[in-house]
Design a protein around this motif. Sequence first.
Motif, PDB file in Angstrom:
ATOM      1  N   ARG A  41      68.460  48.555  -3.350  1.00 52.78           N
ATOM      2  CA  ARG A  41      66.964  48.242  -3.168  1.00 52.78           C
ATOM      3  C   ARG A  41      66.135  49.400  -3.536  1.00 52.78           C
ATOM      4  O   ARG A  41      64.934  49.081  -4.297  1.00 52.78           O
ATOM      5  CB  ARG A  41      66.633  48.096  -1.715  1.00 52.78           C
ATOM      6  N   GLU A  42      66.495  50.583  -3.385  1.00 54.89           N
ATOM      7  CA  GLU A  42      65.654  51.926  -3.754  1.00 54.89           C
ATOM      8  C   GLU A  42      65.902  52.227  -4.969  1.00 54.89           C
ATOM      9  O   GLU A  42      64.942  52.732  -5.600  1.00 54.89           O
ATOM     10  CB  GLU A  42      66.319  53.122  -3.177  1.00 54.89           C
ATOM     11  N   PRO A  72      73.875  57.538   2.792  1.00 56.10           N
ATOM     12  CA  PRO A  72      72.721  58.305   3.393  1.00 56.10           C
ATOM     13  C   PRO A  72      72.770  59.746   2.851  1.00 56.10           C
ATOM     14  O   PRO A  72      73.720  60.194   2.856  1.00 56.10           O
ATOM     15  CB  PRO A  72      72.676  58.084   4.645  1.00 56.10           C
ATOM     16  N   GLN A  94      69.404  52.810  -6.728  1.00 55.82           N
ATOM     17  CA  GLN A  94      70.457  53.321  -7.062  1.00 55.82           C
ATOM     18  C   GLN A  94      70.725  54.687  -7.830  1.00 55.82           C
ATOM     19  O   GLN A  94      70.993  55.098  -8.738  1.00 55.82           O
ATOM     20  CB  GLN A  94      71.420  52.457  -8.039  1.00 55.82           C
ATOM     21  N   SER A 137      73.110  48.217   0.304  1.00 50.65           N
ATOM     22  CA  SER A 137      72.178  47.149  -0.060  1.00 50.65           C
ATOM     23  C   SER A 137      70.781  48.149  -0.269  1.00 50.65           C
ATOM     24  O   SER A 137      69.762  47.914  -1.006  1.00 50.65           O
ATOM     25  CB  SER A 137      71.807  46.275   1.107  1.00 50.65           C
ATOM     26  N   GLU A 138      70.820  49.118   0.747  1.00 48.31           N
ATOM     27  CA  GLU A 138      69.597  49.975   0.883  1.00 48.31           C
ATOM     28  C   GLU A 138      69.531  50.797  -0.473  1.00 48.31           C
ATOM     29  O   GLU A 138      68.446  51.189  -1.135  1.00 48.31           O
ATOM     30  CB  GLU A 138      69.620  50.996   1.884  1.00 48.31           C
ATOM     31  N   TRP A 139      70.888  51.384  -1.038  1.00 48.69           N
ATOM     32  CA  TRP A 139      70.869  52.024  -2.151  1.00 48.69           C
ATOM     33  C   TRP A 139      70.405  51.251  -3.383  1.00 48.69           C
ATOM     34  O   TRP A 139      69.665  51.756  -4.144  1.00 48.69           O
ATOM     35  CB  TRP A 139      72.230  52.453  -2.416  1.00 48.69           C
ATOM     36  N   LYS A 148      75.508  47.693   4.341  1.00 47.50           N
ATOM     37  CA  LYS A 148      74.128  48.041   4.569  1.00 47.50           C
ATOM     38  C   LYS A 148      73.563  49.265   3.755  1.00 47.50           C
ATOM     39  O   LYS A 148      72.648  49.213   3.139  1.00 47.50           O
ATOM     40  CB  LYS A 148      73.986  48.433   6.013  1.00 47.50           C
ATOM     41  N   TRP A 149      74.551  50.266   3.650  1.00 49.17           N
ATOM     42  CA  TRP A 149      74.329  51.270   2.792  1.00 49.17           C
ATOM     43  C   TRP A 149      74.078  51.238   1.329  1.00 49.17           C
ATOM     44  O   TRP A 149      73.310  51.416   0.697  1.00 49.17           O
ATOM     45  CB  TRP A 149      75.202  52.434   2.910  1.00 49.17           C
ATOM     46  N   LYS A 205      80.097  48.204  -1.508  1.00 49.99           N
ATOM     47  CA  LYS A 205      79.479  46.791  -1.163  1.00 49.99           C
ATOM     48  C   LYS A 205      80.286  46.120  -0.068  1.00 49.99           C
ATOM     49  O   LYS A 205      79.926  45.195   0.950  1.00 49.99           O
ATOM     50  CB  LYS A 205      79.605  46.015  -2.438  1.00 49.99           C
ATOM     51  N   TYR A 245      69.083  57.295   0.012  1.00 52.17           N
ATOM     52  CA  TYR A 245      70.707  56.978  -0.449  1.00 52.17           C
ATOM     53  C   TYR A 245      70.932  57.533  -1.864  1.00 52.17           C
ATOM     54  O   TYR A 245      70.158  57.610  -2.826  1.00 52.17           O
ATOM     55  CB  TYR A 245      70.836  55.451  -0.056  1.00 52.17           C
TER      56      TYR A 245
END
Lengths: 124, 124
Positions: B55-56, B110, B58, B51-53, B48-49, B43, B10
């Motif tokens: 978590r990874e 993504p 940013q 949150s994944e970003w 979901k996008w 946000k 992401y």
Amino acid sequence: MKRVASPFAYKLVIAVREDIEFSPGKMAAQVAHAAVMASLEAKAKTTKWFSEWIREGQKKVVVRAESLGELKELEAAAKRLKLATAMVQDAGMTELPPGTVTCLGVGPGPDNIVDQVTGNLPLW
Amino acid sequence: MKRVASPFAYKLVIAVREDIEFSPGKMAAQVAHAAVMASLEAKAKTTKWFSEWIREGQKKVVVRAESLGELKELEAAAKRLKLATAMVQDAGMTELPPGTVTCLGVGPGPDNIVDQVTGNLPLW
């Protein structure tokens, strides 16, 4: 000379190490990282300051720090004043060695409180 | 030559007009503005996008756009793909005329979807 009053009572300051060489894009990405992290921390922990800052238009100022040591001192001073902080480490995929600390976000918070931490630092 | 796979799926891309003169600090503040606004929109709207970003770690990339017209085309393309966008106007307190559009945040989203919008733009 007339001085125009600033419409901003809140600000987020990002202090960037001047002892590291950045391309303008790399520096901008690091500053953006600090801004997002500090904003999210302020939203959670100093919600009123965050909300006022958003409402005003999110003033951001980028200033110079001499070294990693200075960033750490600024971080400690900001924490004592209950300001949100965000110390940024580069992932090191491109220009910098992995884990290099590049910059620090302080706030967003009231102008006079943020200035107690970063008020003496020169602008980039 | 071995190619190292990126750990990031992401990203948030910020496209900055190359037809405007910025100091490095001014450009960084504009990019930070786009990053905060796009993150907050993601946000709320593409949680979901976002949150994944986060978590990874940013991932952020700063790229060049030729003009205001190109930023508007990128914004329209991003909206068609349901990506968060943030068009930034400078408050004009310092270097630029008030209301100058400086940059556009696209995502976070993504990699392959963001690349459909900004994949051809050169890095800053």
